[in-house]
Write a protein that holds these residues in place. Structure first.
Motif, PDB file in Angstrom:
ATOM      1  N   ALA A 150     -11.520  10.285   4.072  1.00 15.01           N
ATOM      2  CA  ALA A 150     -10.102  10.308   4.436  1.00 15.01           C
ATOM      3  C   ALA A 150      -9.292   9.371   3.540  1.00 15.01           C
ATOM      4  CB  ALA A 150      -9.948   9.916   5.899  1.00 15.01           C
ATOM      5  N   LYS A 151      -9.883   8.220   3.203  1.00 18.10           N
ATOM      6  CA  LYS A 151      -9.206   7.267   2.335  1.00 18.10           C
ATOM      7  C   LYS A 151      -9.044   7.834   0.925  1.00 18.10           C
ATOM      8  CE  LYS A 151      -9.398   2.386   0.989  1.00 18.10           C
ATOM      9  NZ  LYS A 151     -10.183   1.119   1.125  1.00 18.10           N
ATOM     10  N   ARG A 152     -10.094   8.504   0.418  1.00 13.96           N
ATOM     11  CA  ARG A 152     -10.004   9.123  -0.905  1.00 13.96           C
ATOM     12  C   ARG A 152      -8.957  10.225  -0.933  1.00 13.96           C
ATOM     13  NH1 ARG A 152     -15.662   8.926  -0.642  1.00 13.96           N
ATOM     14  NH2 ARG A 152     -15.730  11.170  -0.180  1.00 13.96           N
ATOM     15  N   ASP A 153      -8.923  11.003   0.133  1.00  9.89           N
ATOM     16  CA  ASP A 153      -7.938  12.088   0.202  1.00  9.89           C
ATOM     17  C   ASP A 153      -6.518  11.550   0.206  1.00  9.89           C
ATOM     18  OD1 ASP A 153     -10.009  13.870   0.254  1.00  9.89           O
ATOM     19  OD2 ASP A 153      -9.988  14.166   2.442  1.00  9.89           O
ATOM     20  N   ARG A 154      -6.292  10.451   0.974  1.00 12.45           N
ATOM     21  CA  ARG A 154      -4.950   9.845   0.993  1.00 12.45           C
ATOM     22  C   ARG A 154      -4.554   9.350  -0.394  1.00 12.45           C
ATOM     23  NH1 ARG A 154      -6.798   7.274   5.674  1.00 12.45           N
ATOM     24  NH2 ARG A 154      -6.945   5.293   4.543  1.00 12.45           N
ATOM     25  N   ARG A 155      -5.502   8.730  -1.078  1.00 16.32           N
ATOM     26  CA  ARG A 155      -5.207   8.221  -2.423  1.00 16.32           C
ATOM     27  C   ARG A 155      -4.932   9.355  -3.406  1.00 16.32           C
ATOM     28  NH1 ARG A 155      -9.293   3.121  -3.689  1.00 16.32           N
ATOM     29  NH2 ARG A 155      -8.268   1.616  -2.319  1.00 16.32           N
ATOM     30  N   THR A 156      -5.706  10.422  -3.314  1.00 12.65           N
ATOM     31  CA  THR A 156      -5.499  11.566  -4.208  1.00 12.65           C
ATOM     32  C   THR A 156      -4.132  12.196  -3.983  1.00 12.65           C
ATOM     33  OG1 THR A 156      -7.879  12.013  -4.195  1.00 12.65           O
ATOM     34  CG2 THR A 156      -6.431  13.780  -4.953  1.00 12.65           C
ATOM     35  N   THR A 157      -3.776  12.356  -2.700  1.00  8.14           N
ATOM     36  CA  THR A 157      -2.472  12.935  -2.367  1.00  8.14           C
ATOM     37  C   THR A 157      -1.340  12.045  -2.881  1.00  8.14           C
ATOM     38  OG1 THR A 157      -3.415  13.935  -0.372  1.00  8.14           O
ATOM     39  CG2 THR A 157      -1.019  13.775  -0.492  1.00  8.14           C
ATOM     40  N   LEU A 158      -1.496  10.733  -2.654  1.00  6.19           N
ATOM     41  CA  LEU A 158      -0.467   9.784  -3.098  1.00  6.19           C
ATOM     42  C   LEU A 158      -0.339   9.783  -4.615  1.00  6.19           C
ATOM     43  CD1 LEU A 158       1.547   7.586  -2.226  1.00  6.19           C
ATOM     44  CD2 LEU A 158      -0.308   5.923  -2.407  1.00  6.19           C
TER      45      LEU A 158
END
Length: 299
Positions: free
Chosen positions: A27-35
């Motif tokens: 979930a943290k990686r996904d948030r960073r990728t989206t950001l």
């Protein structure tokens, strides 16, 4: 979500813990990728995030110090007539004498060799037992030296450095630690005889300005940029870190740094008016009771 503490089977408990840990990381990686995608299309959003998310450090939360120098006419006037004004205004060329305490060990001679290589126009003079500091100072004045460096030792290891500016001082005494000679640095480069560029960082107070000017007066006014050598004195929390590098240009847009060495760390212990005198007047002296807070710095 199942509470891990309620599961009695150890293997099942570890398996569930690992699944939850992996899910959080994903979930943290996904948030960073989206950001990252959003900020790449909108650079202003990234600038706003960086401006708002400034971490608190000991440096940016330091205690207020009224001696911190910004643009101050009074400070500029004082520095125009201080002991270093001949160097800054008249273009005086530094000439440095390096010596040791009495009966030095081999490690002190090794460190002295490194210092001779760092500072241009430097001369090493072996100290004989009958030479006291007052004799060395007079010897240096008569031969137009501008500065003296004295390496002190304890248990056959260099542990202090005394810097004397001539002819009228001041004198600064530093604790010396974390020495790493050039030969001990992996992948170090070979130095050349070119005059290095000097970089001073974070000498912000009146005391820091004095120490910074003292170090500046050890180097020639105009560096030889074709040598691509740079000496850095970086002050962080009153510890002064010395590093020396060479610029290595890979192409028109990319440059690397190759460390030349040596590495060492200085910490100011006292600053004395005039040349070295055991009974002289001190402008500043460190005392343990001065450390009232981790956020209080003096340079």
């Amino acid at each position: 979500m199942v509470e891990i503490n309620t599961i009695k089977n150890k293997l099942k408990r570890e398996e569930l813990y690992q699944k939850q840990k992996n899910a959080k990381a994903k979930a943290k990686r996904d948030r960073r990728t989206t950001l990252q995608k959003e900020e790449s299309s909108n650079p202003e959003k990234k600038e706003k995030r960086l401006a708002e998310n400034v971490p608190n450090t000991l440096e940016n939360t330091r205690e207020f110090d009224e001696t911190i120098v910004e643009e101050d006419a009074e400070v500029a006037a004082d520095e125009a007539t201080d002991e270093f004004s001949q160097y800054f205004q008249n273009g005086l060329t530094p000439k440095i004498l390096i010596t040791t305490s009495k009966g030095p060990s081999a490690s002190v001679y090794e460190f002295a060799t490194e210092l001779v290589d760092i500072f241009p126009n430097t001369h090493f003079v072996k100290r004989k037992p009958q030479f006291e500091m007052k004799h060395i100072i007079e010897f240096s004045k008569n031969r137009d030296f501008t500065d003296i460096m004295v390496i002190n030792e304890d248990r056959k290891e260099p542990n202090a450095l005394t810097l004397i500016h001539l002819p009228d001082g001041p004198t600064a005494h530093f604790k010396l630690s974390s020495i790493q000679l050039s030969k001990d640095i992996e992948g170090h480069g070979r130095t050349s005889s070119h005059k290095p560029e000097l970089i001073l960082n974070n000498f912000n107070t009146r005391l820091g300005h004095t120490i910074g000017r003292m170090f500046t007066a050890l180097f020639p006014h105009v560096p030889e940029f074709q040598g691509r050598q740079v000496a850095t004195l970086h002050n962080q929390r009153d510890f002064i870190f010395f590093r020396r590098h060479r610029y290595v240009f890979k192409n028109a847009k990319r440059v690397n740094l190759q460390e030349l060495g040596p590495r060492f760390t200085l910490k100011l212990k006292w600053l004395q008016k005039g040349t070295f005198d055991r009974k002289g007047e001190h402008e500043w002296m460190f005392k343990p009771e001065m450390e009232t807070s981790r956020r209080r710095f003096f340079l």
